[in-house]
Design a protein around this motif. Sequence first.
Motif, PDB file in Angstrom:
ATOM      1  N   MET A 221       0.848  -1.175   0.000  1.00 33.30           N
ATOM      2  CA  MET A 221       0.000   0.000   0.000  1.00 33.30           C
ATOM      3  C   MET A 221       0.895   1.242   0.000  1.00 33.30           C
ATOM      4  O   MET A 221       1.821   1.337   0.789  1.00 33.30           O
ATOM      5  CB  MET A 221      -0.880  -0.025   1.254  1.00 33.30           C
ATOM      6  N   LYS A 222       0.624   2.166  -0.870  1.00 33.34           N
ATOM      7  CA  LYS A 222       1.409   3.392  -0.937  1.00 33.34           C
ATOM      8  C   LYS A 222       1.037   4.303   0.223  1.00 33.34           C
ATOM      9  O   LYS A 222      -0.027   4.168   0.841  1.00 33.34           O
ATOM     10  CB  LYS A 222       1.176   4.096  -2.267  1.00 33.34           C
ATOM     11  N   ASN A 223       1.917   5.238   0.513  1.00 32.87           N
ATOM     12  CA  ASN A 223       1.696   6.149   1.640  1.00 32.87           C
ATOM     13  C   ASN A 223       0.358   6.868   1.556  1.00 32.87           C
ATOM     14  O   ASN A 223      -0.371   6.946   2.544  1.00 32.87           O
ATOM     15  CB  ASN A 223       2.825   7.177   1.729  1.00 32.87           C
ATOM     16  N   GLN A 224       0.053   7.428   0.411  1.00 35.20           N
ATOM     17  CA  GLN A 224      -1.181   8.194   0.268  1.00 35.20           C
ATOM     18  C   GLN A 224      -2.403   7.302   0.480  1.00 35.20           C
ATOM     19  O   GLN A 224      -3.355   7.696   1.150  1.00 35.20           O
ATOM     20  CB  GLN A 224      -1.247   8.878  -1.104  1.00 35.20           C
ATOM     21  N   GLN A 225      -2.361   6.103  -0.067  1.00 35.33           N
ATOM     22  CA  GLN A 225      -3.471   5.166   0.121  1.00 35.33           C
ATOM     23  C   GLN A 225      -3.608   4.795   1.592  1.00 35.33           C
ATOM     24  O   GLN A 225      -4.727   4.707   2.113  1.00 35.33           O
ATOM     25  CB  GLN A 225      -3.266   3.902  -0.705  1.00 35.33           C
ATOM     26  N   LEU A 226      -2.489   4.576   2.232  1.00 38.40           N
ATOM     27  CA  LEU A 226      -2.497   4.217   3.639  1.00 38.40           C
ATOM     28  C   LEU A 226      -3.077   5.349   4.489  1.00 38.40           C
ATOM     29  O   LEU A 226      -3.902   5.119   5.382  1.00 38.40           O
ATOM     30  CB  LEU A 226      -1.078   3.876   4.099  1.00 38.40           C
ATOM     31  N   ILE A 227      -2.684   6.571   4.187  1.00 43.23           N
ATOM     32  CA  ILE A 227      -3.206   7.729   4.922  1.00 43.23           C
ATOM     33  C   ILE A 227      -4.712   7.853   4.726  1.00 43.23           C
ATOM     34  O   ILE A 227      -5.460   8.109   5.686  1.00 43.23           O
ATOM     35  CB  ILE A 227      -2.468   9.015   4.480  1.00 43.23           C
ATOM     36  N   GLU A 228      -5.172   7.656   3.516  1.00 40.08           N
ATOM     37  CA  GLU A 228      -6.610   7.739   3.245  1.00 40.08           C
ATOM     38  C   GLU A 228      -7.374   6.650   4.003  1.00 40.08           C
ATOM     39  O   GLU A 228      -8.440   6.908   4.564  1.00 40.08           O
ATOM     40  CB  GLU A 228      -6.874   7.631   1.742  1.00 40.08           C
ATOM     41  N   THR A 229      -6.841   5.438   4.018  1.00 38.56           N
ATOM     42  CA  THR A 229      -7.479   4.342   4.746  1.00 38.56           C
ATOM     43  C   THR A 229      -7.545   4.646   6.235  1.00 38.56           C
ATOM     44  O   THR A 229      -8.578   4.437   6.890  1.00 38.56           O
ATOM     45  CB  THR A 229      -6.710   3.025   4.520  1.00 38.56           C
ATOM     46  N   ILE A 230      -6.445   5.165   6.776  1.00 41.82           N
ATOM     47  CA  ILE A 230      -6.422   5.515   8.200  1.00 41.82           C
ATOM     48  C   ILE A 230      -7.437   6.612   8.486  1.00 41.82           C
ATOM     49  O   ILE A 230      -8.187   6.539   9.481  1.00 41.82           O
ATOM     50  CB  ILE A 230      -4.998   5.938   8.621  1.00 41.82           C
ATOM     51  N   ASN A 231      -7.494   7.620   7.636  1.00 40.60           N
ATOM     52  CA  ASN A 231      -8.463   8.709   7.825  1.00 40.60           C
ATOM     53  C   ASN A 231      -9.902   8.197   7.807  1.00 40.60           C
ATOM     54  O   ASN A 231     -10.742   8.603   8.620  1.00 40.60           O
ATOM     55  CB  ASN A 231      -8.282   9.794   6.764  1.00 40.60           C
ATOM     56  N   GLN A 232     -10.196   7.312   6.888  1.00 43.57           N
ATOM     57  CA  GLN A 232     -11.551   6.752   6.811  1.00 43.57           C
ATOM     58  C   GLN A 232     -11.884   5.985   8.089  1.00 43.57           C
ATOM     59  O   GLN A 232     -12.991   6.101   8.619  1.00 43.57           O
ATOM     60  CB  GLN A 232     -11.676   5.836   5.593  1.00 43.57           C
ATOM     61  N   ASN A 233     -10.931   5.212   8.569  1.00 39.89           N
ATOM     62  CA  ASN A 233     -11.160   4.454   9.797  1.00 39.89           C
ATOM     63  C   ASN A 233     -11.290   5.367  11.013  1.00 39.89           C
ATOM     64  O   ASN A 233     -12.098   5.111  11.906  1.00 39.89           O
ATOM     65  CB  ASN A 233     -10.034   3.443  10.015  1.00 39.89           C
ATOM     66  N   LEU A 234     -10.502   6.428  11.042  1.00 38.82           N
ATOM     67  CA  LEU A 234     -10.568   7.368  12.165  1.00 38.82           C
ATOM     68  C   LEU A 234     -11.926   8.048  12.250  1.00 38.82           C
ATOM     69  O   LEU A 234     -12.436   8.312  13.339  1.00 38.82           O
ATOM     70  CB  LEU A 234      -9.461   8.419  12.056  1.00 38.82           C
ATOM     71  N   GLN A 235     -12.507   8.330  11.116  1.00 43.56           N
ATOM     72  CA  GLN A 235     -13.803   9.012  11.093  1.00 43.56           C
ATOM     73  C   GLN A 235     -14.907   8.166  11.708  1.00 43.56           C
ATOM     74  O   GLN A 235     -15.919   8.692  12.158  1.00 43.56           O
ATOM     75  CB  GLN A 235     -14.168   9.403   9.652  1.00 43.56           C
ATOM     76  N   GLN A 236     -14.688   6.878  11.799  1.00 43.15           N
ATOM     77  CA  GLN A 236     -15.703   5.988  12.349  1.00 43.15           C
ATOM     78  C   GLN A 236     -15.540   5.773  13.855  1.00 43.15           C
ATOM     79  O   GLN A 236     -16.396   5.174  14.490  1.00 43.15           O
ATOM     80  CB  GLN A 236     -15.652   4.639  11.633  1.00 43.15           C
ATOM     81  N   LEU A 237     -14.436   6.260  14.431  1.00 40.32           N
ATOM     82  CA  LEU A 237     -14.171   6.033  15.846  1.00 40.32           C
ATOM     83  C   LEU A 237     -14.882   7.056  16.729  1.00 40.32           C
ATOM     84  O   LEU A 237     -15.005   8.217  16.367  1.00 40.32           O
ATOM     85  CB  LEU A 237     -12.661   6.118  16.122  1.00 40.32           C
ATOM     86  N   PRO A 238     -15.309   6.611  17.922  1.00 42.39           N
ATOM     87  CA  PRO A 238     -15.871   7.564  18.883  1.00 42.39           C
ATOM     88  C   PRO A 238     -14.755   8.444  19.470  1.00 42.39           C
ATOM     89  O   PRO A 238     -13.571   8.146  19.344  1.00 42.39           O
ATOM     90  CB  PRO A 238     -16.485   6.676  19.959  1.00 42.39           C
ATOM     91  N   GLU A 239     -15.142   9.509  20.134  1.00 39.00           N
ATOM     92  CA  GLU A 239     -14.181  10.506  20.616  1.00 39.00           C
ATOM     93  C   GLU A 239     -13.147   9.914  21.584  1.00 39.00           C
ATOM     94  O   GLU A 239     -11.962  10.239  21.508  1.00 39.00           O
ATOM     95  CB  GLU A 239     -14.909  11.662  21.293  1.00 39.00           C
ATOM     96  N   ASP A 240     -13.583   9.032  22.484  1.00 37.02           N
ATOM     97  CA  ASP A 240     -12.619   8.476  23.445  1.00 37.02           C
ATOM     98  C   ASP A 240     -11.539   7.645  22.745  1.00 37.02           C
ATOM     99  O   ASP A 240     -10.369   7.674  23.113  1.00 37.02           O
ATOM    100  CB  ASP A 240     -13.327   7.655  24.526  1.00 37.02           C
ATOM    101  N   LYS A 241     -11.928   6.935  21.703  1.00 37.81           N
ATOM    102  CA  LYS A 241     -10.949   6.151  20.939  1.00 37.81           C
ATOM    103  C   LYS A 241     -10.030   7.067  20.128  1.00 37.81           C
ATOM    104  O   LYS A 241      -8.837   6.793  19.978  1.00 37.81           O
ATOM    105  CB  LYS A 241     -11.642   5.154  20.009  1.00 37.81           C
ATOM    106  N   LEU A 242     -10.578   8.164  19.623  1.00 40.80           N
ATOM    107  CA  LEU A 242      -9.753   9.130  18.900  1.00 40.80           C
ATOM    108  C   LEU A 242      -8.687   9.730  19.817  1.00 40.80           C
ATOM    109  O   LEU A 242      -7.545   9.949  19.408  1.00 40.80           O
ATOM    110  CB  LEU A 242     -10.620  10.249  18.309  1.00 40.80           C
ATOM    111  N   ASN A 243      -9.065   9.983  21.067  1.00 41.54           N
ATOM    112  CA  ASN A 243      -8.099  10.499  22.032  1.00 41.54           C
ATOM    113  C   ASN A 243      -6.982   9.483  22.272  1.00 41.54           C
ATOM    114  O   ASN A 243      -5.820   9.854  22.395  1.00 41.54           O
ATOM    115  CB  ASN A 243      -8.780  10.862  23.349  1.00 41.54           C
ATOM    116  N   GLN A 244      -7.335   8.212  22.340  1.00 41.16           N
ATOM    117  CA  GLN A 244      -6.329   7.169  22.517  1.00 41.16           C
ATOM    118  C   GLN A 244      -5.385   7.126  21.316  1.00 41.16           C
ATOM    119  O   GLN A 244      -4.165   6.978  21.471  1.00 41.16           O
ATOM    120  CB  GLN A 244      -6.985   5.807  22.715  1.00 41.16           C
ATOM    121  N   VAL A 245      -5.937   7.230  20.133  1.00 39.92           N
ATOM    122  CA  VAL A 245      -5.125   7.230  18.917  1.00 39.92           C
ATOM    123  C   VAL A 245      -4.193   8.443  18.908  1.00 39.92           C
ATOM    124  O   VAL A 245      -3.001   8.324  18.593  1.00 39.92           O
ATOM    125  CB  VAL A 245      -6.011   7.215  17.648  1.00 39.92           C
ATOM    126  N   ALA A 246      -4.713   9.607  19.284  1.00 39.63           N
ATOM    127  CA  ALA A 246      -3.899  10.826  19.305  1.00 39.63           C
ATOM    128  C   ALA A 246      -2.731  10.670  20.284  1.00 39.63           C
ATOM    129  O   ALA A 246      -1.589  11.041  19.974  1.00 39.63           O
ATOM    130  CB  ALA A 246      -4.756  12.027  19.676  1.00 39.63           C
TER     131      ALA A 246
END
Length: 78
Positions: A1-26
Amino acid sequence: MKNQQLIETINQNLQQLPEDKLNQVATFVEELLIKSDYSSEKKQLIRSLKGKYVNSLTLSDIFIEEKQKEIDWEDRNL
């Protein structure tokens, strides 16, 4: 997977996470960045010391030499 594709996949997955999980990821990403900075600083320090102490023996080198002398002595005397 290329960097840009990987970033897009991560962004899509992040958008589905609740706020507490986003804080953990951050927090996790911040820790990764800190470790990365520390690692590069440590590598630079090691490189700078290598030149200065390139001919110095370490404790393990001294131990190995002493052990080899003992083995040689035992081979000659036993």
